[in-house]
Design a protein around this motif. Structure first.
Motif, PDB file in Angstrom:
ATOM      1  N   LEU A   1      -1.018  -5.305   0.564  1.00 28.44           N
ATOM      2  CA  LEU A   1      -0.361  -6.441  -0.618  1.00 28.44           C
ATOM      3  C   LEU A   1       0.848  -5.500  -1.328  1.00 28.44           C
ATOM      4  O   LEU A   1       1.753  -6.264  -1.638  1.00 28.44           O
ATOM      5  N   LEU A   2       0.920  -4.349  -1.471  1.00 25.29           N
ATOM      6  CA  LEU A   2       2.052  -3.747  -2.062  1.00 25.29           C
ATOM      7  C   LEU A   2       3.401  -3.916  -1.204  1.00 25.29           C
ATOM      8  O   LEU A   2       4.457  -4.089  -1.639  1.00 25.29           O
ATOM      9  N   GLY A   3       3.126  -4.005   0.248  1.00 31.51           N
ATOM     10  CA  GLY A   3       3.830  -4.070   0.988  1.00 31.51           C
ATOM     11  C   GLY A   3       4.943  -5.363   0.779  1.00 31.51           C
ATOM     12  O   GLY A   3       5.913  -5.579   1.603  1.00 31.51           O
ATOM     13  N   LEU A   4       4.363  -6.464   0.381  1.00 33.23           N
ATOM     14  CA  LEU A   4       4.904  -7.665   0.130  1.00 33.23           C
ATOM     15  C   LEU A   4       6.059  -7.408  -0.773  1.00 33.23           C
ATOM     16  O   LEU A   4       7.137  -8.283  -0.750  1.00 33.23           O
ATOM     17  N   ALA A   5       5.997  -6.256  -1.643  1.00 30.64           N
ATOM     18  CA  ALA A   5       7.157  -6.074  -2.601  1.00 30.64           C
ATOM     19  C   ALA A   5       7.843  -4.868  -2.057  1.00 30.64           C
ATOM     20  O   ALA A   5       9.176  -4.670  -2.127  1.00 30.64           O
ATOM     21  N   VAL A   6       7.378  -3.972  -1.448  1.00 32.14           N
ATOM     22  CA  VAL A   6       8.028  -2.814  -0.630  1.00 32.14           C
ATOM     23  C   VAL A   6       7.574  -2.474   0.769  1.00 32.14           C
ATOM     24  O   VAL A   6       6.619  -2.115   1.077  1.00 32.14           O
ATOM     25  N   PRO A   7       8.474  -3.218   1.744  1.00 33.44           N
ATOM     26  CA  PRO A   7       7.904  -3.318   2.776  1.00 33.44           C
ATOM     27  C   PRO A   7       7.642  -2.089   3.709  1.00 33.44           C
ATOM     28  O   PRO A   7       6.844  -2.117   4.592  1.00 33.44           O
ATOM     29  N   ALA A   8       8.393  -0.929   3.325  1.00 39.98           N
ATOM     30  CA  ALA A   8       7.787   0.354   3.899  1.00 39.98           C
ATOM     31  C   ALA A   8       6.667   0.644   3.932  1.00 39.98           C
ATOM     32  O   ALA A   8       5.841   1.296   4.625  1.00 39.98           O
ATOM     33  N   VAL A   9       5.919   0.162   2.527  1.00 40.84           N
ATOM     34  CA  VAL A   9       4.476   0.719   2.290  1.00 40.84           C
ATOM     35  C   VAL A   9       3.496  -0.398   3.163  1.00 40.84           C
ATOM     36  O   VAL A   9       2.437   0.202   3.786  1.00 40.84           O
ATOM     37  N   GLY A  10       3.964  -1.512   3.368  1.00 48.66           N
ATOM     38  CA  GLY A  10       3.287  -2.464   4.078  1.00 48.66           C
ATOM     39  C   GLY A  10       3.385  -2.079   5.622  1.00 48.66           C
ATOM     40  O   GLY A  10       2.270  -2.106   6.231  1.00 48.66           O
ATOM     41  N   THR A  11       4.294  -1.405   6.127  1.00 50.81           N
ATOM     42  CA  THR A  11       4.428  -0.946   7.660  1.00 50.81           C
ATOM     43  C   THR A  11       3.359   0.151   7.652  1.00 50.81           C
ATOM     44  O   THR A  11       2.695   0.197   8.555  1.00 50.81           O
ATOM     45  N   ALA A  12       3.564   1.209   6.707  1.00 43.78           N
ATOM     46  CA  ALA A  12       2.591   2.174   6.791  1.00 43.78           C
ATOM     47  C   ALA A  12       1.143   1.936   6.693  1.00 43.78           C
ATOM     48  O   ALA A  12       0.249   2.401   7.360  1.00 43.78           O
ATOM     49  N   ALA A  13       0.917   0.967   5.943  1.00 39.79           N
ATOM     50  CA  ALA A  13      -0.541   0.541   5.903  1.00 39.79           C
ATOM     51  C   ALA A  13      -1.036  -0.189   6.868  1.00 39.79           C
ATOM     52  O   ALA A  13      -2.143   0.145   7.392  1.00 39.79           O
ATOM     53  N   SER A  14      -0.329  -1.009   7.346  1.00 40.08           N
ATOM     54  CA  SER A  14      -0.790  -1.821   8.564  1.00 40.08           C
ATOM     55  C   SER A  14      -0.779  -0.943   9.854  1.00 40.08           C
ATOM     56  O   SER A  14      -1.686  -1.120  10.437  1.00 40.08           O
ATOM     57  N   ALA A  15       0.159   0.073   9.930  1.00 37.09           N
ATOM     58  CA  ALA A  15       0.002   1.033  11.077  1.00 37.09           C
ATOM     59  C   ALA A  15      -1.221   1.932  10.792  1.00 37.09           C
ATOM     60  O   ALA A  15      -2.078   2.205  11.876  1.00 37.09           O
ATOM     61  N   GLY A  16      -1.507   2.251   9.521  1.00 35.84           N
ATOM     62  CA  GLY A  16      -2.569   3.181   9.281  1.00 35.84           C
ATOM     63  C   GLY A  16      -4.037   2.229   9.735  1.00 35.84           C
ATOM     64  O   GLY A  16      -5.087   2.826  10.154  1.00 35.84           O
ATOM     65  N   LEU A  17      -4.047   0.897   9.325  1.00 36.92           N
ATOM     66  CA  LEU A  17      -5.319   0.173   9.714  1.00 36.92           C
ATOM     67  C   LEU A  17      -5.516  -0.108  11.243  1.00 36.92           C
ATOM     68  O   LEU A  17      -6.467   0.134  11.675  1.00 36.92           O
ATOM     69  N   VAL A  18      -4.080  -0.241  11.958  1.00 38.82           N
ATOM     70  CA  VAL A  18      -4.392  -0.273  13.552  1.00 38.82           C
ATOM     71  C   VAL A  18      -4.903   0.985  13.875  1.00 38.82           C
ATOM     72  O   VAL A  18      -5.859   0.821  14.752  1.00 38.82           O
ATOM     73  N   LEU A  19      -4.460   2.121  13.450  1.00 38.55           N
ATOM     74  CA  LEU A  19      -5.109   3.442  13.839  1.00 38.55           C
ATOM     75  C   LEU A  19      -6.653   3.620  13.324  1.00 38.55           C
ATOM     76  O   LEU A  19      -7.323   4.133  14.259  1.00 38.55           O
ATOM     77  N   TYR A  20      -6.825   2.828  12.203  1.00 40.81           N
ATOM     78  CA  TYR A  20      -8.274   3.178  11.851  1.00 40.81           C
ATOM     79  C   TYR A  20      -9.072   2.389  12.645  1.00 40.81           C
ATOM     80  O   TYR A  20     -10.312   2.842  13.229  1.00 40.81           O
ATOM     81  N   PHE A  21      -8.930   1.198  13.140  1.00 39.92           N
ATOM     82  CA  PHE A  21      -9.392   0.181  13.920  1.00 39.92           C
ATOM     83  C   PHE A  21      -9.677   0.819  15.372  1.00 39.92           C
ATOM     84  O   PHE A  21     -10.605   0.401  16.039  1.00 39.92           O
ATOM     85  N   LEU A  22      -8.587   1.594  15.788  1.00 47.89           N
ATOM     86  CA  LEU A  22      -8.577   2.145  17.419  1.00 47.89           C
ATOM     87  C   LEU A  22      -9.591   3.011  17.114  1.00 47.89           C
ATOM     88  O   LEU A  22     -10.468   3.476  18.135  1.00 47.89           O
TER      89      LEU A  22
END
Length: 113
Positions: A59-80
């Motif tokens: 959600l924060l990535g909607l305002a700060v895209p770099a945070v969204g990129t890091a968060a989504s990458a972290g979630l991908v790794l979490y689910f792997l």
């Protein structure tokens, strides 16, 4: 903000938030899954915190895209990691995992330039 970006991020964030709430509130489903997968119960709060941080990051990535990129990458790794836990014990009931993983990958793809 591109409509496809919102369509990817907005479903993933509340889904991960709901899973985080289940983990952090002591709901029985995460405990049963942890037991079935051989994950120590003491990890459940940490896993919930990671999901919650990922959700907020999306959600924060909607305002700060770099945070969204890091968060989504972290979630991908979490689910792997979750996939590895399932496969380690031979559990092929991956329907819920597939939904969360797909949402996380879609969010990650949306944040890529």
């Amino acid at each position: 903000m591109h409509l496809l970006h919102l369509a990817a991020v907005l479903p993933a964030a509340p889904a991960c938030a709901a899973a985080a709430v289940a983990d952090l509130s002591g709901h029985r489903y995460p405990r049963e899954e942890a037991d079935r997968l051989g994950v120590p119960r003491r990890w459940i709060p940490l896993l919930g915190a990671l999901l919650g941080a990922g959700s907020l990051g999306l959600l924060l990535g909607l305002a700060v895209p770099a945070v969204g990129t890091a968060a989504s990458a972290g979630l991908v790794l979490y689910f792997l990691g979750a996939l590895a836990a399932h496969l380690r014990v031979g559990d092929l009931r991956l329907g819920p995992w597939a939904l969360f993983f797909t949402a996380s990958v879609a969010a990650f793809a949306a944040y890529l330039p």
